[in-house]
Design an enzyme around this catalytic site. Sequence first.
Site, PDB file in Angstrom:
ATOM      1  N   ASP A   1      -3.894   6.448   5.213  1.00  0.00           N
ATOM      2  CA  ASP A   1      -2.847   5.600   5.754  1.00  0.00           C
ATOM      3  C   ASP A   1      -4.594   4.705   6.378  1.00  0.00           C
ATOM      4  OD1 ASP A   1      -0.676   4.575   7.151  1.00  0.00           O
ATOM      5  OD2 ASP A   1      -1.707   5.576   8.718  1.00  0.00           O
TER       6      ASP A   1
ATOM      7  N   LYS B   1       1.048  -1.207   0.031  1.00  0.00           N
ATOM      8  CA  LYS B   1      -0.278   0.181   0.208  1.00  0.00           C
ATOM      9  C   LYS B   1       0.606   1.027   0.284  1.00  0.00           C
ATOM     10  CE  LYS B   1      -0.828   1.521   4.978  1.00  0.00           C
ATOM     11  NZ  LYS B   1      -1.163   1.874   5.754  1.00  0.00           N
TER      12      LYS B   1
ATOM     13  N   LYS C   1      -5.230 -13.487   8.945  1.00  0.00           N
ATOM     14  CA  LYS C   1      -5.868 -14.518   9.163  1.00  0.00           C
ATOM     15  C   LYS C   1      -7.519 -14.269  10.010  1.00  0.00           C
ATOM     16  CE  LYS C   1      -4.448 -18.161   6.341  1.00  0.00           C
ATOM     17  NZ  LYS C   1      -3.327 -18.768   5.987  1.00  0.00           N
TER      18      LYS C   1
ATOM     19  N   GLU D   1      -4.772   4.952  18.169  1.00  0.00           N
ATOM     20  CA  GLU D   1      -3.546   4.418  18.963  1.00  0.00           C
ATOM     21  C   GLU D   1      -3.225   6.126  19.510  1.00  0.00           C
ATOM     22  OE1 GLU D   1      -1.005   3.171  15.252  1.00  0.00           O
ATOM     23  OE2 GLU D   1      -1.267   5.052  14.593  1.00  0.00           O
TER      24      GLU D   1
ATOM     25  N   HIS E   1      -7.574   0.356   4.916  1.00  0.00           N
ATOM     26  CA  HIS E   1      -7.968  -0.867   6.207  1.00  0.00           C
ATOM     27  C   HIS E   1      -9.419  -1.355   6.875  1.00  0.00           C
ATOM     28  CE1 HIS E   1      -3.184  -1.153   6.145  1.00  0.00           C
ATOM     29  NE2 HIS E   1      -3.186  -0.224   6.896  1.00  0.00           N
TER      30      HIS E   1
HETATM   31  P1  NDP Z   1      11.687   3.158   2.381  1.00  0.00           P
HETATM   32  O1  NDP Z   1      12.302   4.361   1.164  1.00  0.00           O
HETATM   33  O2  NDP Z   1      12.422   2.941   3.964  1.00  0.00           O
HETATM   34  O3  NDP Z   1      12.135   1.763   1.356  1.00  0.00           O
HETATM   35  C1  NDP Z   1      12.159   1.717  -0.097  1.00  0.00           C
HETATM   36  C2  NDP Z   1      13.483   0.397  -0.442  1.00  0.00           C
HETATM   37  O4  NDP Z   1      13.302   1.072  -1.913  1.00  0.00           O
HETATM   38  C3  NDP Z   1      15.244   1.152  -0.254  1.00  0.00           C
HETATM   39  O5  NDP Z   1      15.428   0.133  -0.202  1.00  0.00           O
HETATM   40  C4  NDP Z   1      14.939   1.444  -1.424  1.00  0.00           C
HETATM   41  O6  NDP Z   1      16.545   1.574  -1.435  1.00  0.00           O
HETATM   42  C5  NDP Z   1      14.314   0.715  -2.330  1.00  0.00           C
HETATM   43  N1  NDP Z   1      14.445   1.642  -4.004  1.00  0.00           N
HETATM   44  C6  NDP Z   1      14.131   2.643  -4.203  1.00  0.00           C
HETATM   45  N2  NDP Z   1      14.692   2.937  -5.379  1.00  0.00           N
HETATM   46  C7  NDP Z   1      15.048   1.823  -6.189  1.00  0.00           C
HETATM   47  C8  NDP Z   1      15.365   1.591  -7.727  1.00  0.00           C
HETATM   48  N3  NDP Z   1      15.252   2.095  -7.855  1.00  0.00           N
HETATM   49  N4  NDP Z   1      15.614   0.061  -7.532  1.00  0.00           N
HETATM   50  C9  NDP Z   1      15.964  -0.712  -5.965  1.00  0.00           C
HETATM   51  N5  NDP Z   1      15.461  -0.267  -5.174  1.00  0.00           N
HETATM   52  C10 NDP Z   1      15.166   1.250  -5.460  1.00  0.00           C
HETATM   53  O7  NDP Z   1      10.530   2.471   2.221  1.00  0.00           O
HETATM   54  P2  NDP Z   1       9.623   1.639   3.126  1.00  0.00           P
HETATM   55  O8  NDP Z   1      10.018   0.453   2.854  1.00  0.00           O
HETATM   56  O9  NDP Z   1       8.888   1.924   3.594  1.00  0.00           O
HETATM   57  O10 NDP Z   1       8.985   1.579   2.280  1.00  0.00           O
HETATM   58  C11 NDP Z   1       8.119   0.347   1.194  1.00  0.00           C
HETATM   59  C12 NDP Z   1       6.577   0.194   0.513  1.00  0.00           C
HETATM   60  O11 NDP Z   1       6.127  -0.508   1.915  1.00  0.00           O
HETATM   61  C13 NDP Z   1       5.983   1.412   0.626  1.00  0.00           C
HETATM   62  O12 NDP Z   1       4.598   1.424  -0.685  1.00  0.00           O
HETATM   63  C14 NDP Z   1       5.551   2.020   2.076  1.00  0.00           C
HETATM   64  O13 NDP Z   1       3.571   2.831   1.525  1.00  0.00           O
HETATM   65  C15 NDP Z   1       4.838   0.733   1.999  1.00  0.00           C
HETATM   66  N6  NDP Z   1       4.680   0.794   3.740  1.00  0.00           N
HETATM   67  C16 NDP Z   1       5.674   0.631   4.678  1.00  0.00           C
HETATM   68  C17 NDP Z   1       5.124   0.796   5.717  1.00  0.00           C
HETATM   69  C18 NDP Z   1       6.885   0.745   6.962  1.00  0.00           C
HETATM   70  O14 NDP Z   1       6.056   1.533   7.748  1.00  0.00           O
HETATM   71  N7  NDP Z   1       7.694   1.625   6.735  1.00  0.00           N
HETATM   72  C19 NDP Z   1       3.765   0.084   6.523  1.00  0.00           C
HETATM   73  C20 NDP Z   1       3.696   0.009   5.381  1.00  0.00           C
HETATM   74  C21 NDP Z   1       3.706  -0.120   4.169  1.00  0.00           C
HETATM   75  P3  NDP Z   1      17.740   2.023  -1.820  1.00  0.00           P
HETATM   76  O15 NDP Z   1      17.946   2.575  -0.050  1.00  0.00           O
HETATM   77  O16 NDP Z   1      19.248   1.509  -1.918  1.00  0.00           O
HETATM   78  O17 NDP Z   1      17.223   3.875  -2.104  1.00  0.00           O
END
Ligand code: NDP
Length: 469
Positions: free
Chosen positions: A226, A139, A173, A207, A231
Amino acid sequence: MKTLVILGASGDLTGRLLLPGVARLIASGRAPGLSLVGAGSDDWSAGRWQERLDGSFADALAPGGASTKEGIAELKAVQAGSSYHQLDVTAKGALGTFLQGVQGPVALYFALPPAVSQKACEILAKKDLPPGTRLVMEKPFGSSAESARALNATLARLVPENHIHRVDHFLGKSTVLNVMGLRFANRLLEHSWNSEHVEKVEIVFDEPLTLENRARYYDHAGAGRDMIQSHLLQIMAIMAMEPPATLGEQDVRDNIASVLRAATIGPGAAGAATDLAAHTRRARYTEGTIGDRKVPNYLDEEGVDPANGTETLAEVEVHVNNWRWAGVPFILRSGKALGRARKEAVVTFKPVPHLPGGFKGTDSPTRLHIGFGPETLSLDLDVNGPGDLFSLDRVQLQAVLASDPLLPYGEVLDGVLSADPLLSVRGDTAEECWRIVETAFAAWKSGEVPMEEYPAGSTGPQGWTTSND
Ligand code: NDP
């Protein structure tokens, strides 16, 4: 599923939620024979990837919980065989070439910023995907009904719909099955589960957590996008759905979709003009105290731009315009920095048609509370006494419901790896969820609905009451 490929392996979601979920799943013995591959744009060494796995797997490797001896051995083997690859998924041909070297069938998890996932899917070709590939999308899925439709069309070029898992980790689940079990295995309840007997349904996710350094994401999303758009509408659909013939994904997801197609904000048919200020509310926290923690005004939190006009508490009144639910408000509310955590659905039943004269005290409505995490059930009833048997008094019957020992992301991945899309959001449903709330978000943006305020640590702005207040 043979291989789980995580794109965005160096990101926050992967480290904090996804890998611990995978670890518990493997350690419980429910994902035999899986390989794990990470990819990200950072140039991580093999040692750095192993360090990340050490941290994320530690809990699952400890004996106890749902881990089995064989599962722990399996998890250690998965970790030893796991590799990390540097990859820019938006570079033409890069992801396709990479996937050709991965043993299928593959579950391809897009743990990437949404715009990057979209671009990566646009440049992927069907021929790049090993047979049986499943795509796992995080999401937010699009940012409007139109963009969700476009993203659905992009994905449909690559794999069939039932190979696409749009993740909603709230649809664990336990949550879904507990609501369905309660409703569909108890004649007493299902018999009165309609507008003739139900006054209103509230679905609340409050929360005490505040922004917690997530301004980059949250200050653009707010409580509406969000929580409510995704959800809470999904949980509402499970509360309101018709009984499915089976628990198969098609029967269940067809009935979920049918509820959402009938849903509007405020009463009335789709397309009718709605007074959004009467049926939606939004607010933002100001300085306050939660427990012994001092919380700054949201607008003073690091990374927040006041021009975004972001709400941290939102409430919408949704109506499901069908025979069963006409006239019953479904109140969906979620917010941050509130004084207490509250995650539940509350069904308030209508009063009895006639209370025999002679009873004293208040005839309070019968209420059923379904708690989501911990999974609980309680039923508020009026009974006689104590002391004066003519006087009505309140009792609460309580039960603890079963829950899955897996973490929410373990439950999500269990569905993906066992090729069951039951708990994944279907494409048409993702579009409907945006369609339902889009007019409200536009009205909030234009200022048609005022932004109210509440001190951090309170129950919300004055006058916002729910059935528990
Ligand atoms: P981050 O910004 O922490 O991580 C993003 C990741 O994507 C990094 O590993 C980054 O690598 C990688 N990335 C970015 N651009 C590229 C590219 N061109 N090629 C390959 N890798 C790439 O984001 P989050 O982990 O927080 O979020 C990820 C997804 O999950 C989003 O859609 C978010 O909405 C969703 N989400 C996140 C939650 C959370 O708590 N974090 C909760 C629920 C959903 P690098 O750092 O090397 O650029």
